[in-house]
Design an enzyme around this catalytic site. Structure first.
Site, PDB file in Angstrom:
ATOM      1  N   HIS A   1       0.795  -1.077   0.506  1.00  0.00           N
ATOM      2  CA  HIS A   1      -0.063   0.105  -0.416  1.00  0.00           C
ATOM      3  C   HIS A   1       0.982   1.607   0.057  1.00  0.00           C
ATOM      4  CE1 HIS A   1      -3.564   2.202   1.483  1.00  0.00           C
ATOM      5  NE2 HIS A   1      -2.677   3.208   1.518  1.00  0.00           N
ATOM      6  N   GLU A   2       1.523   0.845   1.152  1.00  0.00           N
ATOM      7  CA  GLU A   2       2.708   2.435   0.644  1.00  0.00           C
ATOM      8  C   GLU A   2       3.365   2.850   0.082  1.00  0.00           C
ATOM      9  OE1 GLU A   2       1.519   4.713   2.952  1.00  0.00           O
ATOM     10  OE2 GLU A   2      -0.002   3.024   4.342  1.00  0.00           O
TER      11      GLU A   2
ATOM     12  N   HIS B   1       1.942   4.383  -2.999  1.00  0.00           N
ATOM     13  CA  HIS B   1       1.712   6.292  -2.621  1.00  0.00           C
ATOM     14  C   HIS B   1       3.211   6.391  -3.064  1.00  0.00           C
ATOM     15  CE1 HIS B   1      -1.728   6.709  -0.762  1.00  0.00           C
ATOM     16  NE2 HIS B   1      -1.517   5.825   0.573  1.00  0.00           N
TER      17      HIS B   1
ATOM     18  N   GLU C   1      -4.600   7.545  -3.207  1.00  0.00           N
ATOM     19  CA  GLU C   1      -5.252   6.323  -2.264  1.00  0.00           C
ATOM     20  C   GLU C   1      -5.749   5.034  -3.641  1.00  0.00           C
ATOM     21  OE1 GLU C   1      -4.923   5.976   0.495  1.00  0.00           O
ATOM     22  OE2 GLU C   1      -5.953   4.120   1.159  1.00  0.00           O
TER      23      GLU C   1
END
Ligand code: CO
Length: 503
Positions: A266-267, A270, A296
């Protein structure tokens, strides 16, 4: 003249960005490295930087330069970088100069006290003690919206801080259809004949090995360790420091494989966005991310649409079995795949799965809307929450700590932030569907451990655009259609119906 104005404006904005990125580095250090007793001094450093940044950004000269640029040929082609920069700087400049200093300070103060009261209120399941702070914060945010101005409802001004251009109305159009179908779908899964054996991913997974495996996956999807770091924090985050430097964090649970791994992906999603922004435009809006929702969309795509997909694990499951032989040596691929795609109605948003997560957000969006249009009184929040929750999830929170007190956002004054999470999932699905159309063998590539085609597609279509388009238009430009719940709903049904054996 106009060229000169533009040069001077960019010079000031470059300074503003250097201050901002230095503050970001201080903030990263605070959360990753700083000794505990350094916090008071760090708060002083950060407050000083924030003041400096505000002073530079809101200077009268910036207003004059913007006016000159707006009256010049610079703004003629609305999609040219300088025109985009002027448009976006104007938007933010107006916001920051319209709100009286006194109100800014009152909000900052309320955020600090509100959060410390909230921590105790959540721990003690004590809505009453939090209520006066909540009421005060809502009132301040209402004043803030009035100071800035809005088209339709006060809530619009708050949403605009996180998702420029979006309004309560534009979001409602997409969310209300989505909600109807999602509530039914969640009920079907709740009553499904098949359930995964989640104990498979809750065995012993040594942290050392998780770290190596997580770094391998992050590198494979394109996170460049020459331009980033992966550290450990209690609350994972991504912080873009500047061109060629973006840092992410994760947390390891020795009793769970997925938490750190999917958190890392997820990070990393980003970070790939931050690192893919056009570096030649650093310091101006053309070099910045569109919105929280678009940000997101990037993290969710890598975490869920890639990281929780079958093709991805066709490649990585054998490696996972080798790395965690004791835990996964005897596990079948299909059982593992089902376990990492466990869907369950649960009370806590941050622990929710890919399907039910969206319902948590739709509920919060409706409540925020109600609070600012006056149809929901803050004192009725616990009752309204529980009633809606029961209707949507089929289960009732046993306490406010599990209900309306669970998130820090309202205590921190972040009204209008929640919808960006679900918008992220919606954007992600619509982008991903288009990427799959443009790259027909994407699944085969994933199964072969190749992720660069998707990253290149994101770079070209989304990252390199900076803030040229607001999210609403970016979706149209990239996919040819306006934002719709169907791609996400279709993606969820296609993936989860066969898994759970529902029709
Ligand atoms: Co995120």
């Amino acid at each position: 003249m106009s060229k000169q104005a533009m040069t001077e404006l960019k010079q000031i904005m470059n300074e503003v960005s250097l201050i901002g990125s230095t503050a970001a580095l201080l903030g990263w250090d605070e959360r990753v490295n700083m000794p505990r007793n350094g916090s008071a001094h760090r708060a002083n450093q950060l407050a000083y930087m924030a003041g400096l940044l505000h002073e530079k950004f809101t200077a009268n000269r910036v207003g004059e330069l913007l006016k000159m640029a707006e009256d010049s040929p610079v703004s003629k082609d609305p999609l040219a970088p300088d025109a985009v920069n002027v448009r976006e700087l104007r938007r933010v400049y107006d916001k920051r100069t319209k709100v009286p200093n006194q109100l800014v300070q009152a909000i900052a103060h309320a955020e600090t006290t509100g959060q410390s009261v909230w921590v105790k209120a959540r721990r003690d399941n004590d809505f009453k003690s939090f209520f006066p702070h909540l009421e005060k914060m809502i009132e301040l945010k209402r004043q803030y919206a009035e100071a800035i101005g809005y088209k339709d409802v006060a809530y619009d001004a708050l949403i605009d801080d996180y998702e420029p251009g979006a309004t309560a109305k534009s979001i409602t159009v997409v969310f209300s259809e989505f909600r109807k179908e999602l509530v039914d779908f969640v009920a079907k899964i709740r009553n499904a004949p098949k359930k995964p054996d989640v104990s498979i991913v809750e065995r012993e997974f040594s942290i050392d090995r998780q770290r190596i495996f997580g770094e391998t996956v992050a590198a494979a999807i394109g996170f460049p360790f020459s331009e980033g770091r992966l550290d450990i924090t209690a609350h994972p985050f991504c912080s873009g420091i500047g061109p060629g430097d973006c840092r992410i964090t994760t947390r390891y649970n020795p009793k769970h494989l997925g938490q750190a791994l999917f958190g890392t992906m997820h990070e990393a999603g980003h970070a790939l966005y931050e690192l893919g922004l056009p570096r030649e435009h650093f310091g101006t809006p053309m070099g910045e991310a569109v919105s929280l929702g678009i940000h997101e969309s990037q993290s969710r795509m890598w975490e869920n649409m890639v990281g929780r997909s079958k093709p991805f694990w066709k490649f990585f499951f054998p490696l996972a079995q080798q790395t965690f032989y004791d835990a996964l040596g005897d596990v079948k691929f299909e059982d593992f795949y089902f376990a990492i795609n466990d869907v369950q109605a649960s009370f806590i948003r941050v622990e929710a799965d890919e399907v039910t997560y969206n319902l948590h957000i739709l509920l919060r969006f409706e409540i925020e809307q109600g609070i600012f249009d006056g149809s929901i009184k803050p004192k009725d929040l616990p009752a309204v929450w529980n009633e809606k929750f029961t209707k949507y999830f089929g289960i009732t929170p046993k306490s406010d700590s599990q209900g309306c007190l669970q998130d820090i956002h309202w205590a921190a004054g972040l009204f209008g932030y929640f919808p960006t999470y679900a918008l992220g999932n919606l954007y992600a699905a619509q982008f991903f569907a288009k990427a799959k159309k443009d790259i027909p063998d994407l699944d085969e590539q994933f199964a072969a451990g190749k992720y660069s085609a998707l990253l290149d597609w994101l770079r070209k279509n989304i990252h390199s655009q900076g803030q040229r388009y607001h999210a609403e238009d970016l979706v149209k430009v990239v996919t040819g259609k306006k934002l719709d719940h169907k791609p996400l709903m279709g993606y969820l049904e296609k993936k989860f119906k066969p898994l759970y054996g529902v029709k």
